[in-house]
Design an enzyme around this catalytic site. Structure first.
Site, PDB file in Angstrom:
ATOM      1  N   HIS A   9      -4.440 -24.310  -2.358  1.00  0.00           N
ATOM      2  CA  HIS A   9      -4.683 -25.339  -3.370  1.00  0.00           C
ATOM      3  C   HIS A   9      -3.672 -26.483  -3.247  1.00  0.00           C
ATOM      4  O   HIS A   9      -2.480 -26.269  -3.474  1.00  0.00           O
ATOM      5  CB  HIS A   9      -4.574 -24.665  -4.743  1.00  0.00           C
ATOM      6  CG  HIS A   9      -4.836 -25.551  -5.909  1.00  0.00           C
ATOM      7  ND1 HIS A   9      -3.934 -25.723  -6.929  1.00  0.00           N
ATOM      8  CD2 HIS A   9      -5.914 -26.308  -6.222  1.00  0.00           C
ATOM      9  CE1 HIS A   9      -4.447 -26.533  -7.829  1.00  0.00           C
ATOM     10  NE2 HIS A   9      -5.637 -26.910  -7.433  1.00  0.00           N
ATOM     11  N   ARG A  10      -4.113 -27.643  -2.849  1.00  0.00           N
ATOM     12  CA  ARG A  10      -3.235 -28.808  -2.580  1.00  0.00           C
ATOM     13  C   ARG A  10      -2.242 -28.457  -1.476  1.00  0.00           C
ATOM     14  O   ARG A  10      -1.109 -28.945  -1.469  1.00  0.00           O
ATOM     15  CB  ARG A  10      -2.505 -29.259  -3.843  1.00  0.00           C
ATOM     16  CG  ARG A  10      -3.397 -29.400  -5.069  1.00  0.00           C
ATOM     17  CD  ARG A  10      -2.635 -29.824  -6.305  1.00  0.00           C
ATOM     18  NE  ARG A  10      -3.422 -29.616  -7.522  1.00  0.00           N
ATOM     19  CZ  ARG A  10      -2.992 -29.796  -8.758  1.00  0.00           C
ATOM     20  NH1 ARG A  10      -1.753 -30.219  -8.944  1.00  0.00           N
ATOM     21  NH2 ARG A  10      -3.768 -29.556  -9.786  1.00  0.00           N
ATOM     22  N   GLU A  36      -7.640 -26.840   0.134  1.00  0.00           N
ATOM     23  CA  GLU A  36      -8.258 -27.649  -0.919  1.00  0.00           C
ATOM     24  C   GLU A  36      -7.381 -28.870  -1.123  1.00  0.00           C
ATOM     25  O   GLU A  36      -6.148 -28.756  -1.162  1.00  0.00           O
ATOM     26  CB  GLU A  36      -8.328 -26.843  -2.233  1.00  0.00           C
ATOM     27  CG  GLU A  36      -9.091 -27.538  -3.355  1.00  0.00           C
ATOM     28  CD  GLU A  36      -8.269 -28.405  -4.300  1.00  0.00           C
ATOM     29  OE1 GLU A  36      -8.867 -29.044  -5.170  1.00  0.00           O
ATOM     30  OE2 GLU A  36      -7.019 -28.482  -4.162  1.00  0.00           O
ATOM     31  N   ASP A  38      -7.349 -33.178  -2.932  1.00  0.00           N
ATOM     32  CA  ASP A  38      -7.959 -34.096  -3.891  1.00  0.00           C
ATOM     33  C   ASP A  38      -7.958 -35.506  -3.300  1.00  0.00           C
ATOM     34  O   ASP A  38      -6.916 -35.962  -2.829  1.00  0.00           O
ATOM     35  CB  ASP A  38      -7.124 -34.116  -5.182  1.00  0.00           C
ATOM     36  CG  ASP A  38      -6.863 -32.715  -5.716  1.00  0.00           C
ATOM     37  OD1 ASP A  38      -7.815 -32.079  -6.184  1.00  0.00           O
ATOM     38  OD2 ASP A  38      -5.697 -32.248  -5.640  1.00  0.00           O
ATOM     39  N   HIS A  51      -3.522 -35.802  -6.363  1.00  0.00           N
ATOM     40  CA  HIS A  51      -4.292 -35.174  -7.438  1.00  0.00           C
ATOM     41  C   HIS A  51      -4.557 -36.109  -8.616  1.00  0.00           C
ATOM     42  O   HIS A  51      -5.666 -36.197  -9.128  1.00  0.00           O
ATOM     43  CB  HIS A  51      -3.560 -33.924  -7.947  1.00  0.00           C
ATOM     44  CG  HIS A  51      -4.245 -33.285  -9.111  1.00  0.00           C
ATOM     45  ND1 HIS A  51      -3.977 -33.637 -10.421  1.00  0.00           N
ATOM     46  CD2 HIS A  51      -5.222 -32.349  -9.169  1.00  0.00           C
ATOM     47  CE1 HIS A  51      -4.755 -32.924 -11.227  1.00  0.00           C
ATOM     48  NE2 HIS A  51      -5.516 -32.132 -10.494  1.00  0.00           N
ATOM     49  N   GLU A 111     -12.007 -32.237  -2.678  1.00  0.00           N
ATOM     50  CA  GLU A 111     -12.401 -32.468  -4.076  1.00  0.00           C
ATOM     51  C   GLU A 111     -12.424 -33.964  -4.338  1.00  0.00           C
ATOM     52  O   GLU A 111     -11.392 -34.646  -4.227  1.00  0.00           O
ATOM     53  CB  GLU A 111     -11.425 -31.765  -5.040  1.00  0.00           C
ATOM     54  CG  GLU A 111     -11.896 -31.988  -6.471  1.00  0.00           C
ATOM     55  CD  GLU A 111     -10.953 -31.447  -7.544  1.00  0.00           C
ATOM     56  OE1 GLU A 111     -10.055 -30.635  -7.256  1.00  0.00           O
ATOM     57  OE2 GLU A 111     -11.138 -31.870  -8.700  1.00  0.00           O
ATOM     58  N   LYS A 113     -12.203 -36.896  -6.592  1.00  0.00           N
ATOM     59  CA  LYS A 113     -11.614 -37.117  -7.915  1.00  0.00           C
ATOM     60  C   LYS A 113     -12.230 -38.359  -8.552  1.00  0.00           C
ATOM     61  O   LYS A 113     -11.525 -39.330  -8.856  1.00  0.00           O
ATOM     62  CB  LYS A 113     -10.093 -37.269  -7.782  1.00  0.00           C
ATOM     63  CG  LYS A 113      -9.369 -35.933  -7.609  1.00  0.00           C
ATOM     64  CD  LYS A 113      -9.321 -35.154  -8.903  1.00  0.00           C
ATOM     65  CE  LYS A 113      -8.532 -33.855  -8.784  1.00  0.00           C
ATOM     66  NZ  LYS A 113      -8.859 -32.916  -9.861  1.00  0.00           N
ATOM     67  N   ASP A 231      -2.444 -21.248  -5.085  1.00  0.00           N
ATOM     68  CA  ASP A 231      -1.192 -21.920  -4.695  1.00  0.00           C
ATOM     69  C   ASP A 231      -0.369 -21.036  -3.763  1.00  0.00           C
ATOM     70  O   ASP A 231       0.649 -21.477  -3.228  1.00  0.00           O
ATOM     71  CB  ASP A 231      -0.343 -22.209  -5.943  1.00  0.00           C
ATOM     72  CG  ASP A 231      -1.014 -23.160  -6.919  1.00  0.00           C
ATOM     73  OD1 ASP A 231      -1.829 -23.991  -6.475  1.00  0.00           O
ATOM     74  OD2 ASP A 231      -0.723 -23.083  -8.131  1.00  0.00           O
TER      75      ASP A 231
HETATM   76  O1  G3P Z   1     -10.638 -27.520  -6.700  1.00  0.00           O
HETATM   77  C1  G3P Z   1     -10.028 -26.621  -7.554  1.00  0.00           C
HETATM   78  C2  G3P Z   1      -9.009 -27.301  -8.419  1.00  0.00           C
HETATM   79  O2  G3P Z   1      -8.204 -28.082  -7.608  1.00  0.00           O
HETATM   80  C3  G3P Z   1      -9.636 -28.151  -9.500  1.00  0.00           C
HETATM   81  O3  G3P Z   1      -8.701 -28.632 -10.389  1.00  0.00           O
HETATM   82  O4  G3P Z   1      -7.125 -30.239 -11.313  1.00  0.00           O
HETATM   83  O5  G3P Z   1      -6.326 -28.622  -9.597  1.00  0.00           O
HETATM   84  O6  G3P Z   1      -7.831 -30.498  -8.956  1.00  0.00           O
HETATM   85  P1  G3P Z   1      -7.444 -29.545 -10.040  1.00  0.00           P
HETATM   86 MG    MG Z   2      -8.212 -30.078  -6.873  1.00  0.00          MG
END
Ligand code: G3P
Ligand code: MG
Length: 245
Positions: A9-10, A36, A38, A51, A111, A113, A231
């Protein structure tokens, strides 16, 4: 045994500043098989990985991404808020991440945004870039803006999409079908084992987020999800290795 995608995640955001090249590279070292990230769009139409809609939290600068040029965005230090050793990390472009992954088999969850600012034209730019890098088969688009996912599917039917949601949606596999989406990117609390089974019967994959508790990871693995967004890709990698995935 079913392969489960280990989405960082990120990037490896528990140990590196999120959405930086350092974070993405580290996640691969830690065993991620997916990343993943953003994407937002600058004033001059460039796709950048950050993000928040504003740069305030993750740099020492201030302002909306949409009001800054790529040159201005690229001058920001996106690392030192997290730790001195990351000073000088930049806000990367989507192209930089695609370049990193081009020769690998990593899955990339982009993702979009575009829930707060719509960023007109962003989907077309992302699709063109993904195709340019020949990565359509390894990309999953997700967004909380489901109109955008419908549009993505209409211009790029070959690229997978996943609906992001935070609610107890009723029969999300049926709803996903109405959006033309392939996957359910649900907040993990909204995922029950019986849902995973029924979604699979309808051809929909679950990729829950953001799962940082190893017990919760185990439960979701047992439930049969297709991927987990975390994470801590190292912890998930360990669990997956133990089950021989
Ligand atoms: O894509 C999963 C998650 O990243 C969605 O929420 O706010 O962390 O981008 P956020
Ligand atoms: Mg995200």
């Amino acid at each position: 045994m079913k392969k489960i995608i280990n989405f960082a995640h990120r990037g490896a955001s528990a140990v590196c500043p999120e959405n930086t090249m350092a974070s993405f590279i580290k996640s691969l070292d830690l065993g991620a098989t997916g990343i993943e990230t953003d994407v937002q769009m600058t004033k001059d139409g460039q796709l950048v990985l950050i993000h928040d809609e504003a740069i305030n939290r993750t740099t020492h600068g201030q302002g909306w991404v949409k009001d800054m040029t790529l040159e201005e965005i690229s001058a920001q230090d996106a690392g030192s808020w997290f730790g001195d050793s990351f000073k000088g990390e930049r806000i990367p472009t989507l192209a930089e991440l695609l370049e990193l992954l081009r020769e690998r088999d990593t899955i990339l969850n982009i993702e979009l945004k575009n829930g707060i600012f719509m960023y007109p034209g962003m989907e077309d730019k992302v699709v063109n870039l993904v195709r340019e890098f020949g990565m359509a088969e390894r990309v999953v688009f997700s967004s909380f803006n489901h109109y955008s996912l419908v549009y993505c599917k209409s211009i790029a039917p070959e690229i997978r999409t996943g609906i992001l949601y935070m609610e107890g949606l009723y029969r999300p596999w049926d709803y996903a079908a109405s959006v033309g989406a392939d996957a359910l990117h649900a907040i993990h609390f909204a995922v029950l084992p019986e849902f995973v089974a029924e979604a699979a019967e309808h051809g929909k994959d679950y990729h829950p987020f953001t799962v940082n508790d190893p017990d919760r990871m185990k439960a979701l693995i047992e439930a049969g999800v297709s991927g987990i967004i975390t994470d801590y890709p190292d912890q998930l990698a360990k669990l997956l290795a133990n089950r021989g995935a």
